[in-house]
Design an enzyme around this catalytic site. Structure first.
Site, PDB file in Angstrom:
ATOM      1  CD  GLU A   1      -2.809   1.319   0.061  1.00  0.00           C
ATOM      2  OE1 GLU A   1      -3.065   2.469  -0.351  1.00  0.00           O
ATOM      3  OE2 GLU A   1      -3.284   0.304  -0.463  1.00  0.00           O
TER       4      GLU A   1
ATOM      5  CD  GLU B   1      -3.379   6.055  -5.838  1.00  0.00           C
ATOM      6  OE1 GLU B   1      -3.682   6.787  -4.873  1.00  0.00           O
ATOM      7  OE2 GLU B   1      -4.067   5.095  -6.209  1.00  0.00           O
TER       8      GLU B   1
END
Length: 119
Positions: free
Chosen positions: A64, A71
């Site tokens: 994650e 991102e």
């Protein structure tokens, strides 16, 4: 061209921890991952999983952070809707989803037999 001097090792660790804590503060999904990781650690300690099983369980939780980094870089590079930016973000999110599914399957393989033997 002269390379920039790297920061001392202790500062590099500081930056890494800062990144982890920033991600935990700002990203909902990493909070979920951390909660599940804590539950896995508790279950592993109670059920006495092997060192190999510990390695497998703990390794599956870090992805994650990579997704958030990808991102963030894409958002830094462009605010426009671009196909390659979408591909990068969607692929990173997909990698996290696949890792989460694999982690759940591995968790079942490791923990269900132990729990079943207690019952």
């Amino acid at each position: 061209m002269k390379k920039a001097k790297k920061p001392p090792l202790y500062k590099s660790f500081g930056y890494a921890f800062e990144g982890i804590f920033t991600c935990i503060r700002n990203e909902r999904n990493i909070k979920i991952h951390c909660t599940v990781a804590i539950l896995v650690v508790i279950a592993g300690a109670v059920l006495g999983i092997t060192p190999t099983e510990w390695c497998i369980c703990l390794t599956l939780f870090a992805l994650e952070l990579v997704n958030t980094a990808i991102e963030s870089v894409v958002d830094l590079v462009t605010t426009e809707r671009k196909p390659l930016a979408k591909t990068a973000k969607d692929t990173a999110a997909g990698a996290v989803l696949v890792a989460a599914i694999m982690a759940a399957i591995v968790g079942l393989i490791i923990f269900v037999p132990r729990i079943a033997s207690l019952l």
